[in-house]
Design a protein around this motif. Structure first.
Motif, PDB file in Angstrom:
ATOM      1  N   UNK A  30       0.837  -1.201   0.000  1.00 35.69           N
ATOM      2  CA  UNK A  30       0.000   0.000   0.000  1.00 35.69           C
ATOM      3  C   UNK A  30       0.871   1.250   0.000  1.00 35.69           C
ATOM      4  N   UNK A  31       1.836   1.309   0.923  1.00 39.05           N
ATOM      5  CA  UNK A  31       2.714   2.474   1.006  1.00 39.05           C
ATOM      6  C   UNK A  31       3.925   2.161   1.860  1.00 39.05           C
ATOM      7  N   UNK A  32       4.909   3.034   1.769  1.00 31.72           N
ATOM      8  CA  UNK A  32       6.082   3.027   2.649  1.00 31.72           C
ATOM      9  C   UNK A  32       6.183   4.431   3.236  1.00 31.72           C
ATOM     10  N   UNK A  33       6.283   4.502   4.550  1.00 33.31           N
ATOM     11  CA  UNK A  33       6.368   5.786   5.228  1.00 33.31           C
ATOM     12  C   UNK A  33       7.732   5.879   5.901  1.00 33.31           C
ATOM     13  N   UNK A  34       8.523   6.860   5.525  1.00 30.94           N
ATOM     14  CA  UNK A  34       9.796   7.119   6.184  1.00 30.94           C
ATOM     15  C   UNK A  34       9.564   8.020   7.379  1.00 30.94           C
ATOM     16  N   UNK A  35      10.251   7.707   8.484  1.00 29.02           N
ATOM     17  CA  UNK A  35       9.964   8.450   9.705  1.00 29.02           C
ATOM     18  C   UNK A  35      11.208   8.549  10.593  1.00 29.02           C
ATOM     19  N   UNK A  36      11.261   9.622  11.372  1.00 27.59           N
ATOM     20  CA  UNK A  36      12.270   9.783  12.409  1.00 27.59           C
ATOM     21  C   UNK A  36      11.651   9.304  13.714  1.00 27.59           C
ATOM     22  N   UNK A  37      12.165   8.203  14.240  1.00 25.91           N
ATOM     23  CA  UNK A  37      11.633   7.623  15.468  1.00 25.91           C
ATOM     24  C   UNK A  37      12.393   8.105  16.701  1.00 25.91           C
ATOM     25  N   UNK A  38      12.990   9.276  16.615  1.00 25.61           N
ATOM     26  CA  UNK A  38      13.684   9.861  17.759  1.00 25.61           C
ATOM     27  C   UNK A  38      14.942   9.093  18.120  1.00 25.61           C
ATOM     28  N   UNK A  39      15.022   8.626  19.352  1.00 28.08           N
ATOM     29  CA  UNK A  39      16.221   7.924  19.827  1.00 28.08           C
ATOM     30  C   UNK A  39      16.461   6.601  19.099  1.00 28.08           C
ATOM     31  N   UNK A  40      15.391   5.981  18.583  1.00 24.90           N
ATOM     32  CA  UNK A  40      15.550   4.735  17.819  1.00 24.90           C
ATOM     33  C   UNK A  40      16.273   4.981  16.498  1.00 24.90           C
ATOM     34  N   UNK A  41      16.111   6.163  15.938  1.00 27.80           N
ATOM     35  CA  UNK A  41      16.713   6.499  14.654  1.00 27.80           C
ATOM     36  C   UNK A  41      15.671   6.593  13.563  1.00 27.80           C
ATOM     37  N   UNK A  42      16.150   6.685  12.330  1.00 29.66           N
ATOM     38  CA  UNK A  42      15.258   6.733  11.178  1.00 29.66           C
ATOM     39  C   UNK A  42      14.811   5.324  10.816  1.00 29.66           C
TER      40      UNK A  42
END
Length: 99
Positions: A30-42
């Protein structure tokens, strides 16, 4: 519709995504969403659908740092539509896709 949430590590990402496509029949990306998860990283969230039974799942993975770049293995070999989605994630978030 209940959405199953799955988290995959970088090391088992490719194999588990292949199982989702070939064994659990999630045939539509359906989709791919890129995100900054904070301390976890990208990282990315992938939304997959089984078009036979309309089941959906979300798959989260955190990118690995390689030579200063955030990278995730590509899924283009599983879903051809991933090419445009991965390019978009790279343009907006800077994650590179290996392969």
């Amino acid at each position: 519709m209940k959405l199953e949430n799955i988290e995959l590590s970088f090391d088992n990402f490719s194999g588990e995504m292949s199982k989702l496509k070939n064994q659990k029949h999630f045939d539509y990306l359906v989709t791919i969403i890129g995100e900054d998860f904070g301390e976890e990283g990208y990282g990315c969230i992938y939304i997959l659908e089984n078009t036979d039974n309309n089941e959906r799942c979300s798959v989260k993975t955190i990118a690995k740092k390689v030579d200063g770049s955030d990278v995730i293995p590509t899924v283009i070999n599983l879903w051809k539509s991933a090419e445009l989605l991965e390019r978009e994630v790279f343009d907006f978030v800077g994650i590179k896709f290996l392969g």
